[in-house]
Design a protein around this motif. Structure first.
Motif, PDB file in Angstrom:
ATOM      1  N   GLU A 178      -0.469 -14.530   8.309  1.00 31.42           N
ATOM      2  CA  GLU A 178      -0.637 -14.818   6.699  1.00 31.42           C
ATOM      3  C   GLU A 178      -1.011 -13.564   6.198  1.00 31.42           C
ATOM      4  OE1 GLU A 178      -3.775 -17.696   6.707  1.00 31.42           O
ATOM      5  OE2 GLU A 178      -2.465 -19.236   7.254  1.00 31.42           O
ATOM      6  N   SER A 179      -1.703 -12.527   6.673  1.00 32.12           N
ATOM      7  CA  SER A 179      -2.292 -11.391   6.073  1.00 32.12           C
ATOM      8  C   SER A 179      -1.607 -10.012   6.918  1.00 32.12           C
ATOM      9  CB  SER A 179      -3.658 -11.255   5.798  1.00 32.12           C
ATOM     10  OG  SER A 179      -3.988 -10.122   5.052  1.00 32.12           O
ATOM     11  N   LEU A 180      -1.046  -9.055   6.298  1.00 32.10           N
ATOM     12  CA  LEU A 180      -0.421  -7.878   6.929  1.00 32.10           C
ATOM     13  C   LEU A 180      -0.855  -6.513   6.186  1.00 32.10           C
ATOM     14  CD1 LEU A 180       1.063  -6.296   9.200  1.00 32.10           C
ATOM     15  CD2 LEU A 180       3.003  -6.879   7.723  1.00 32.10           C
ATOM     16  N   THR A 181      -1.642  -5.783   6.682  1.00 31.98           N
ATOM     17  CA  THR A 181      -2.121  -4.446   6.115  1.00 31.98           C
ATOM     18  C   THR A 181      -1.552  -3.185   7.007  1.00 31.98           C
ATOM     19  OG1 THR A 181      -4.061  -5.354   5.360  1.00 31.98           O
ATOM     20  CG2 THR A 181      -4.021  -2.961   5.550  1.00 31.98           C
ATOM     21  N   LEU A 182      -0.983  -2.644   6.512  1.00 29.76           N
ATOM     22  CA  LEU A 182      -0.125  -1.154   7.270  1.00 29.76           C
ATOM     23  C   LEU A 182      -0.577   0.180   6.247  1.00 29.76           C
ATOM     24  CD1 LEU A 182       3.176  -2.414   8.187  1.00 29.76           C
ATOM     25  CD2 LEU A 182       1.390  -2.491   9.643  1.00 29.76           C
ATOM     26  N   SER A 183      -1.401   0.860   6.983  1.00 32.70           N
ATOM     27  CA  SER A 183      -1.918   1.818   6.043  1.00 32.70           C
ATOM     28  C   SER A 183      -1.772   3.266   7.153  1.00 32.70           C
ATOM     29  CB  SER A 183      -3.149   1.847   5.854  1.00 32.70           C
ATOM     30  OG  SER A 183      -3.611   0.859   4.826  1.00 32.70           O
ATOM     31  N   TYR A 184      -1.259   4.278   6.099  1.00 38.52           N
ATOM     32  CA  TYR A 184      -1.085   5.596   6.588  1.00 38.52           C
ATOM     33  C   TYR A 184      -0.064   5.727   7.629  1.00 38.52           C
ATOM     34  CZ  TYR A 184      -5.624   6.079   4.462  1.00 38.52           C
ATOM     35  OH  TYR A 184      -6.642   6.264   3.279  1.00 38.52           O
ATOM     36  N   PHE A 185       1.108   5.322   7.418  1.00 40.93           N
ATOM     37  CA  PHE A 185       2.267   5.590   8.079  1.00 40.93           C
ATOM     38  C   PHE A 185       3.227   6.335   7.549  1.00 40.93           C
ATOM     39  CE2 PHE A 185       0.704   1.589   9.779  1.00 40.93           C
ATOM     40  CZ  PHE A 185       1.010   1.323  10.908  1.00 40.93           C
ATOM     41  N   ASP A 186       3.890   7.101   8.324  1.00 43.51           N
ATOM     42  CA  ASP A 186       4.950   8.245   7.901  1.00 43.51           C
ATOM     43  C   ASP A 186       6.166   8.058   8.068  1.00 43.51           C
ATOM     44  OD1 ASP A 186       2.652   9.809   7.307  1.00 43.51           O
ATOM     45  OD2 ASP A 186       2.557  10.796   9.069  1.00 43.51           O
ATOM     46  N   GLU A 194       3.751   6.561   3.576  1.00 47.39           N
ATOM     47  CA  GLU A 194       5.266   7.075   3.368  1.00 47.39           C
ATOM     48  C   GLU A 194       6.406   6.299   4.096  1.00 47.39           C
ATOM     49  OE1 GLU A 194       5.532  11.185   4.762  1.00 47.39           O
ATOM     50  OE2 GLU A 194       3.704  11.809   3.675  1.00 47.39           O
ATOM     51  N   PHE A 195       6.605   5.189   3.359  1.00 43.34           N
ATOM     52  CA  PHE A 195       7.694   4.248   3.791  1.00 43.34           C
ATOM     53  C   PHE A 195       9.044   4.678   3.242  1.00 43.34           C
ATOM     54  CE2 PHE A 195       3.834   2.051   3.782  1.00 43.34           C
ATOM     55  CZ  PHE A 195       3.938   1.393   5.035  1.00 43.34           C
ATOM     56  N   LYS A 196      10.191   4.714   4.020  1.00 39.28           N
ATOM     57  CA  LYS A 196      11.559   5.344   3.752  1.00 39.28           C
ATOM     58  C   LYS A 196      12.160   4.009   3.250  1.00 39.28           C
ATOM     59  CE  LYS A 196      14.953   8.417   5.572  1.00 39.28           C
ATOM     60  NZ  LYS A 196      15.574   9.084   6.421  1.00 39.28           N
ATOM     61  N   GLU A 197      11.996   2.903   3.815  1.00 38.52           N
ATOM     62  CA  GLU A 197      12.571   1.678   3.298  1.00 38.52           C
ATOM     63  C   GLU A 197      11.698   0.452   3.904  1.00 38.52           C
ATOM     64  OE1 GLU A 197      16.973  -0.486   3.812  1.00 38.52           O
ATOM     65  OE2 GLU A 197      16.847   1.744   4.179  1.00 38.52           O
ATOM     66  N   ILE A 198      11.768  -0.560   3.148  1.00 40.93           N
ATOM     67  CA  ILE A 198      10.947  -1.943   3.456  1.00 40.93           C
ATOM     68  C   ILE A 198      11.757  -2.811   2.999  1.00 40.93           C
ATOM     69  CG2 ILE A 198       9.115  -3.270   2.830  1.00 40.93           C
ATOM     70  CD1 ILE A 198       7.827  -0.564   1.677  1.00 40.93           C
ATOM     71  N   CYS A 199      11.853  -3.891   4.004  1.00 42.17           N
ATOM     72  CA  CYS A 199      12.982  -4.937   3.678  1.00 42.17           C
ATOM     73  C   CYS A 199      12.362  -6.472   4.064  1.00 42.17           C
ATOM     74  CB  CYS A 199      14.402  -4.853   4.625  1.00 42.17           C
ATOM     75  SG  CYS A 199      15.364  -6.181   4.277  1.00 42.17           S
ATOM     76  N   ILE A 227      11.912  12.009   1.002  1.00 49.15           N
ATOM     77  CA  ILE A 227      11.913  10.522   1.011  1.00 49.15           C
ATOM     78  C   ILE A 227      12.020  10.163  -0.376  1.00 49.15           C
ATOM     79  CG2 ILE A 227      10.167   8.558   1.106  1.00 49.15           C
ATOM     80  CD1 ILE A 227       9.009   9.885   3.327  1.00 49.15           C
ATOM     81  N   ALA A 228      11.724  10.802  -1.517  1.00 54.61           N
ATOM     82  CA  ALA A 228      11.774  10.528  -2.973  1.00 54.61           C
ATOM     83  C   ALA A 228      13.152  10.615  -3.157  1.00 54.61           C
ATOM     84  CB  ALA A 228      11.275  11.460  -3.643  1.00 54.61           C
ATOM     85  N   GLU A 229      13.928  11.372  -2.735  1.00 56.14           N
ATOM     86  CA  GLU A 229      15.258  11.658  -2.824  1.00 56.14           C
ATOM     87  C   GLU A 229      16.168  10.231  -2.415  1.00 56.14           C
ATOM     88  OE1 GLU A 229      19.097  14.337  -1.419  1.00 56.14           O
ATOM     89  OE2 GLU A 229      17.226  15.476  -2.085  1.00 56.14           O
ATOM     90  N   HIS A 230      15.827  10.065  -1.018  1.00 54.43           N
ATOM     91  CA  HIS A 230      16.508   8.938  -0.436  1.00 54.43           C
ATOM     92  C   HIS A 230      15.968   7.558  -1.283  1.00 54.43           C
ATOM     93  CE1 HIS A 230      17.571   6.273   2.577  1.00 54.43           C
ATOM     94  NE2 HIS A 230      16.528   5.411   2.597  1.00 54.43           N
ATOM     95  N   PHE A 231      14.761   7.415  -1.629  1.00 46.73           N
ATOM     96  CA  PHE A 231      14.140   6.284  -2.496  1.00 46.73           C
ATOM     97  C   PHE A 231      15.125   6.203  -3.738  1.00 46.73           C
ATOM     98  CE2 PHE A 231      11.105   3.780  -5.033  1.00 46.73           C
ATOM     99  CZ  PHE A 231      10.738   2.900  -4.160  1.00 46.73           C
TER     100      PHE A 231
END
Length: 199
Positions: free
Chosen positions: A123-131, A150-155, A175-179
Protein backbone atom coordinates in the motif's frame (compact mmCIF):
# COMPACT_ATOMS: atom_id res chain seq x y z
CA UNK A 1 24.04 -24.44 23.35
CA UNK A 2 22.78 -22.82 20.14
CA UNK A 3 23.38 -24.30 16.71
CA UNK A 4 23.54 -22.26 13.50
CA UNK A 5 24.37 -23.65 10.07
CA UNK A 6 26.57 -21.46 7.89
CA UNK A 7 27.28 -22.73 4.34
CA UNK A 8 27.77 -26.36 5.19
CA UNK A 9 29.66 -25.63 8.41
CA UNK A 10 27.94 -26.03 11.73
CA UNK A 11 28.92 -23.42 14.27
CA UNK A 12 28.27 -24.24 17.92
CA UNK A 13 27.95 -21.30 20.27
CA UNK A 14 28.22 -22.06 23.96
CA UNK A 15 26.62 -19.46 26.22
CA UNK A 16 28.10 -20.19 29.62
CA UNK A 17 28.82 -16.77 31.16
CA UNK A 18 29.97 -18.22 34.47
CA UNK A 19 32.93 -20.04 32.94
CA UNK A 20 34.79 -17.09 31.42
CA UNK A 21 34.78 -13.95 29.31
CA UNK A 22 32.35 -13.34 26.46
CA UNK A 23 34.64 -14.27 23.56
CA UNK A 24 31.86 -13.79 21.05
CA UNK A 25 31.61 -10.07 21.77
CA UNK A 26 35.37 -9.71 21.39
CA UNK A 27 35.35 -10.83 17.76
CA UNK A 28 36.53 -8.15 15.30
CA UNK A 29 33.73 -6.27 13.53
CA UNK A 30 34.83 -7.57 10.12
CA UNK A 31 34.43 -11.19 11.32
CA UNK A 32 31.01 -10.45 12.82
CA UNK A 33 29.84 -8.83 9.57
CA UNK A 34 31.19 -11.75 7.54
CA UNK A 35 29.25 -14.20 9.70
CA UNK A 36 26.03 -12.18 9.51
CA UNK A 37 26.27 -11.73 5.73
CA UNK A 38 26.28 -15.50 5.27
CA UNK A 39 23.11 -16.04 7.30
CA UNK A 40 19.55 -15.74 6.02
CA UNK A 41 17.99 -12.57 7.45
CA UNK A 42 15.81 -14.47 9.95
CA UNK A 43 18.89 -16.15 11.44
CA UNK A 44 20.86 -12.90 11.38
CA UNK A 45 18.15 -11.23 13.46
CA UNK A 46 18.20 -14.16 15.91
CA UNK A 47 21.87 -13.45 16.69
CA UNK A 48 20.73 -10.37 18.60
CA UNK A 49 20.19 -12.59 21.66
CA UNK A 50 23.78 -13.83 21.71
CA UNK A 51 25.21 -10.88 23.60
CA UNK A 52 24.56 -7.22 24.31
CA UNK A 53 27.04 -6.11 21.64
CA UNK A 54 25.29 -8.29 19.03
CA UNK A 55 21.82 -6.95 19.82
CA UNK A 56 21.50 -4.59 16.82
CA UNK A 57 24.57 -5.72 14.90
CA UNK A 58 22.45 -7.47 12.24
CA UNK A 59 20.80 -4.14 11.34
CA UNK A 60 24.10 -2.66 10.14
CA UNK A 61 25.06 -5.52 7.83
CA UNK A 62 25.57 -4.05 4.35
CA UNK A 63 24.29 -7.15 2.52
CA UNK A 64 21.25 -9.10 3.70
CA UNK A 65 20.37 -12.63 2.59
CA UNK A 66 16.69 -13.21 1.85
CA UNK A 67 15.38 -16.73 1.39
CA UNK A 68 12.03 -18.42 0.82
CA UNK A 69 11.26 -18.37 4.57
CA UNK A 70 10.92 -14.58 4.33
CA UNK A 71 8.14 -14.94 1.75
CA UNK A 72 5.96 -17.00 4.04
CA UNK A 73 6.58 -14.77 7.02
CA UNK A 74 4.12 -12.17 8.23
CA UNK A 75 6.41 -9.22 7.45
CA UNK A 76 4.09 -6.31 6.71
CA UNK A 77 6.61 -3.44 6.89
CA UNK A 78 10.18 -3.34 5.58
CA UNK A 79 12.61 -0.44 5.95
CA UNK A 80 16.12 -0.76 4.59
CA UNK A 81 18.73 2.00 4.74
CA UNK A 82 22.22 2.20 3.22
CA UNK A 83 22.64 -1.44 2.28
CA UNK A 84 22.79 -3.80 -0.67
CA UNK A 85 19.79 -5.93 -1.50
CA UNK A 86 20.32 -8.76 -3.95
CA UNK A 87 17.38 -11.17 -3.74
CA UNK A 88 18.06 -14.64 -5.19
CA UNK A 89 16.20 -15.59 -8.39
CA UNK A 90 13.92 -17.87 -6.35
CA UNK A 91 12.81 -15.01 -4.05
CA UNK A 92 9.21 -14.14 -4.85
CA UNK A 93 8.50 -11.12 -2.68
CA UNK A 94 6.78 -10.61 0.66
CA UNK A 95 3.23 -11.90 0.55
CA UNK A 96 2.04 -9.80 3.53
CA UNK A 97 4.09 -6.64 2.90
CA UNK A 98 2.06 -3.43 3.09
CA UNK A 99 4.83 -0.83 3.46
CA UNK A 100 8.23 -0.78 1.74
CA UNK A 101 10.81 1.93 2.42
CA UNK A 102 14.16 1.71 0.60
CA UNK A 103 16.63 4.55 1.17
CA UNK A 104 20.11 4.49 -0.32
CA UNK A 105 19.71 0.81 -1.12
CA UNK A 106 21.82 -0.69 -3.88
CA UNK A 107 19.46 -2.98 -5.81
CA UNK A 108 18.98 -3.83 -9.48
CA UNK A 109 15.96 -2.15 -11.13
CA UNK A 110 14.46 -5.49 -12.16
CA UNK A 111 14.78 -6.69 -8.55
CA UNK A 112 12.87 -3.61 -7.30
CA UNK A 113 10.15 -4.17 -9.88
CA UNK A 114 9.91 -7.85 -8.98
CA UNK A 115 9.83 -7.08 -5.26
CA UNK A 116 7.01 -4.56 -5.76
CA UNK A 117 5.06 -6.78 -8.17
CA UNK A 118 5.39 -9.82 -5.89
CA UNK A 119 4.16 -7.98 -2.81
CA UNK A 120 0.44 -8.08 -3.62
CA UNK A 121 -0.73 -6.20 -0.50
CA UNK A 122 1.72 -3.28 -0.88
CA UNK A 123 0.00 0.00 0.00
CA UNK A 124 2.91 2.38 0.68
CA UNK A 125 6.18 2.63 -1.27
CA UNK A 126 9.13 4.94 -0.58
CA UNK A 127 12.23 4.92 -2.76
CA UNK A 128 14.90 7.49 -1.84
CA UNK A 129 18.34 8.35 -3.18
CA UNK A 130 18.34 6.23 -6.30
CA UNK A 131 20.56 7.12 -9.27
CA UNK A 132 19.39 7.09 -12.92
CA UNK A 133 16.72 4.51 -12.27
CA UNK A 134 14.23 3.41 -14.90
CA UNK A 135 11.29 1.92 -13.06
CA UNK A 136 7.93 0.37 -13.87
CA UNK A 137 5.60 0.10 -10.91
CA UNK A 138 2.79 -2.44 -10.93
CA UNK A 139 1.06 -2.56 -7.54
CA UNK A 140 -2.74 -2.82 -7.59
CA UNK A 141 -3.14 -1.95 -3.87
CA UNK A 142 -0.61 0.91 -3.78
CA UNK A 143 -2.09 4.05 -2.21
CA UNK A 144 0.98 6.14 -1.28
CA UNK A 145 4.09 6.63 -3.42
CA UNK A 146 7.15 8.66 -2.39
CA UNK A 147 10.06 8.92 -4.83
CA UNK A 148 13.27 10.86 -4.32
CA UNK A 149 16.37 10.69 -6.48
CA UNK A 150 17.58 10.61 -10.08
CA UNK A 151 14.87 8.71 -11.91
CA UNK A 152 15.40 8.42 -15.64
CA UNK A 153 11.91 7.12 -16.31
CA UNK A 154 8.98 6.16 -14.12
CA UNK A 155 6.02 4.18 -15.41
CA UNK A 156 2.89 3.51 -13.36
CA UNK A 157 1.33 0.46 -14.97
CA UNK A 158 -1.21 -0.93 -12.53
CA UNK A 159 -1.81 1.47 -9.65
CA UNK A 160 -5.57 2.11 -9.67
CA UNK A 161 -5.75 2.94 -5.92
CA UNK A 162 -2.81 5.38 -5.88
CA UNK A 163 -4.11 8.57 -4.27
CA UNK A 164 -1.02 10.21 -2.73
CA UNK A 165 2.23 10.76 -4.61
CA UNK A 166 5.31 12.82 -3.79
CA UNK A 167 8.19 13.01 -6.23
CA UNK A 168 11.49 14.84 -5.74
CA UNK A 169 13.63 14.43 -8.85
CA UNK A 170 17.32 15.21 -8.86
CA UNK A 171 18.56 15.60 -12.40
CA UNK A 172 21.98 15.56 -13.94
CA UNK A 173 22.35 17.31 -17.31
CA UNK A 174 21.99 14.13 -19.36
CA UNK A 175 18.93 12.99 -17.38
CA UNK A 176 17.35 16.45 -17.78
CA UNK A 177 17.91 16.24 -21.55
CA UNK A 178 16.35 12.77 -21.68
CA UNK A 179 13.49 13.94 -19.42
CA UNK A 180 12.79 16.98 -21.64
CA UNK A 181 12.67 14.78 -24.74
CA UNK A 182 10.27 12.32 -23.14
CA UNK A 183 8.21 14.69 -21.00
CA UNK A 184 5.42 15.38 -23.46
CA UNK A 185 4.92 11.76 -24.48
CA UNK A 186 5.43 10.11 -21.07
CA UNK A 187 3.76 12.53 -18.65
CA UNK A 188 0.22 11.63 -19.72
CA UNK A 189 1.18 7.95 -19.72
CA UNK A 190 2.77 8.32 -16.28
CA UNK A 191 -0.26 9.99 -14.67
CA UNK A 192 -2.65 7.77 -16.62
CA UNK A 193 -1.53 4.86 -14.48
CA UNK A 194 -2.87 6.63 -11.36
CA UNK A 195 -6.49 7.67 -12.02
CA UNK A 196 -7.31 8.36 -8.35
CA UNK A 197 -4.57 10.89 -7.56
CA UNK A 198 -5.84 13.77 -5.44
CA UNK A 199 -4.88 17.33 -6.31
Amino acid sequence: MSQTKVIGITVFIYMDHASGPDLLSDLPLSIVESILQLLPIRDAVKTSILSRRWRYRWASVPQLVFDDKCVNSSVDKAELFRCELDPPPTFRGFLCLKSLNLQQVFIAPDAIESLIFNSPLLESLTLSYFDTLELSISAPNLKDLYLEGEFKEICLENTPLLSVMSIALYMTDDIAEHFDQCLSCNFAKFLGGAPNLRG
